[in-house]
Structure formats: C-alpha cells, structure tokens
Scaffold this motif. Structure first.
Motif, PDB file in Angstrom:
ATOM      1  N   GLU A  25       0.845  -1.185   0.000  1.00 46.91           N
ATOM      2  CA  GLU A  25       0.000   0.000   0.000  1.00 46.91           C
ATOM      3  C   GLU A  25       0.883   1.239   0.000  1.00 46.91           C
ATOM      4  N   MET A  26       0.514   2.235  -0.809  1.00 44.76           N
ATOM      5  CA  MET A  26       1.252   3.487  -0.847  1.00 44.76           C
ATOM      6  C   MET A  26       0.994   4.240   0.459  1.00 44.76           C
ATOM      7  N   PRO A  27       1.947   5.063   0.896  1.00 42.81           N
ATOM      8  CA  PRO A  27       1.725   5.829   2.131  1.00 42.81           C
ATOM      9  C   PRO A  27       0.569   6.815   1.955  1.00 42.81           C
ATOM     10  N   PRO A  28      -0.122   7.157   3.042  1.00 37.26           N
ATOM     11  CA  PRO A  28      -1.238   8.103   2.936  1.00 37.26           C
ATOM     12  C   PRO A  28      -0.753   9.479   2.493  1.00 37.26           C
ATOM     13  N   LYS A  29      -1.647  10.194   1.819  1.00 38.84           N
ATOM     14  CA  LYS A  29      -1.319  11.510   1.277  1.00 38.84           C
ATOM     15  C   LYS A  29      -2.205  12.551   1.958  1.00 38.84           C
ATOM     16  N   ARG A  30      -1.617  13.648   2.412  1.00 43.89           N
ATOM     17  CA  ARG A  30      -2.350  14.741   3.057  1.00 43.89           C
ATOM     18  C   ARG A  30      -2.672  15.791   1.990  1.00 43.89           C
ATOM     19  N   VAL A  31      -3.956  16.110   1.813  1.00 44.20           N
ATOM     20  CA  VAL A  31      -4.383  17.072   0.799  1.00 44.20           C
ATOM     21  C   VAL A  31      -5.319  18.109   1.408  1.00 44.20           C
ATOM     22  N   VAL A  32      -5.409  19.261   0.764  1.00 42.59           N
ATOM     23  CA  VAL A  32      -6.340  20.316   1.165  1.00 42.59           C
ATOM     24  C   VAL A  32      -7.514  20.280   0.191  1.00 42.59           C
ATOM     25  N   VAL A  33      -8.733  20.214   0.735  1.00 45.52           N
ATOM     26  CA  VAL A  33      -9.945  20.112  -0.068  1.00 45.52           C
ATOM     27  C   VAL A  33     -10.781  21.378   0.146  1.00 45.52           C
ATOM     28  N   ASN A  34     -11.283  21.960  -0.965  1.00 45.95           N
ATOM     29  CA  ASN A  34     -12.118  23.158  -0.914  1.00 45.95           C
ATOM     30  C   ASN A  34     -13.506  22.799  -1.425  1.00 45.95           C
ATOM     31  N   TRP A  35     -14.535  23.322  -0.764  1.00 44.73           N
ATOM     32  CA  TRP A  35     -15.904  23.092  -1.213  1.00 44.73           C
ATOM     33  C   TRP A  35     -16.789  24.246  -0.804  1.00 44.73           C
ATOM     34  N   CYS A  36     -18.038  24.224  -1.286  1.00 38.81           N
ATOM     35  CA  CYS A  36     -19.020  25.263  -1.004  1.00 38.81           C
ATOM     36  C   CYS A  36     -20.112  24.685  -0.110  1.00 38.81           C
ATOM     37  N   ALA A  37     -20.447  25.378   0.973  1.00 37.17           N
ATOM     38  CA  ALA A  37     -21.435  24.900   1.937  1.00 37.17           C
ATOM     39  C   ALA A  37     -22.857  25.357   1.607  1.00 37.17           C
ATOM     40  N   HIS A  38     -23.053  26.102   0.520  1.00 37.05           N
ATOM     41  CA  HIS A  38     -24.386  26.573   0.131  1.00 37.05           C
ATOM     42  C   HIS A  38     -25.229  25.396  -0.371  1.00 37.05           C
ATOM     43  N   ASP A  39     -26.537  25.418  -0.113  1.00 37.00           N
ATOM     44  CA  ASP A  39     -27.436  24.334  -0.523  1.00 37.00           C
ATOM     45  C   ASP A  39     -27.488  24.138  -2.034  1.00 37.00           C
ATOM     46  N   ALA A  40     -27.353  25.204  -2.819  1.00 38.54           N
ATOM     47  CA  ALA A  40     -27.417  25.125  -4.277  1.00 38.54           C
ATOM     48  C   ALA A  40     -26.050  24.894  -4.918  1.00 38.54           C
TER      49      ALA A  40
END
Length: 69
Positions: A25-40
């Motif tokens: 198994e490859m070592p785990p990777k730490r990433v930054v994730v961006n998203w929008c919390a708006h309902d639409a």
C-alpha cells in the motif's frame, strides 16, 4: 476579491487501496480540499473529497451560483 461566506477548506488524509495482495500500500497523502457549503452548490464536501474542483476559489466574482446567494 470579496470572500464568500460559504467557501470551506479542510485538510484530510487520503489512503490508497491495495488491489492485489502482492503489492504494498502506498503511504497516505495529506491534501487540502475546498468546497461550497451553500445548498445550491455544484460541489459539496463529499464531491470535493471524491476529487471535484471548486472553480471560484472563494471569490464572489467567479461564483457560479451568485444569483442564488
């Protein structure tokens, strides 16, 4: 640049899955994730964790749902 109140950022760890028992198994990777919390929003947290990209980057001028805010 006007900052959007629905723009969220989270650092998470992604693990790979072993497909065959003779491979390591490859070592785990730490990433930054961006998203929008708006309902639409076209990109919620789950979709962002699956690899989706948010086009606006938190800038209200680039927001694809500005008419719904």
């Amino acid at each position: 640049m006007a900052k959007c109140q629905f723009y969220r950022t989270e650092a998470t760890t992604i693990r790979t899955h072993v497909m065959r028992s003779d491979r390591r198994e490859m070592p785990p990777k730490r990433v930054v994730v961006n998203w929008c919390a708006h309902d639409a929003s076209p990109l919620h947290r789950e979709a962002a964790l699956a690899g989706g990209k948010l086009v606006c980057g938190g800038d209200l001028a680039k927001c694809p749902i500005a008419d719904k805010l």
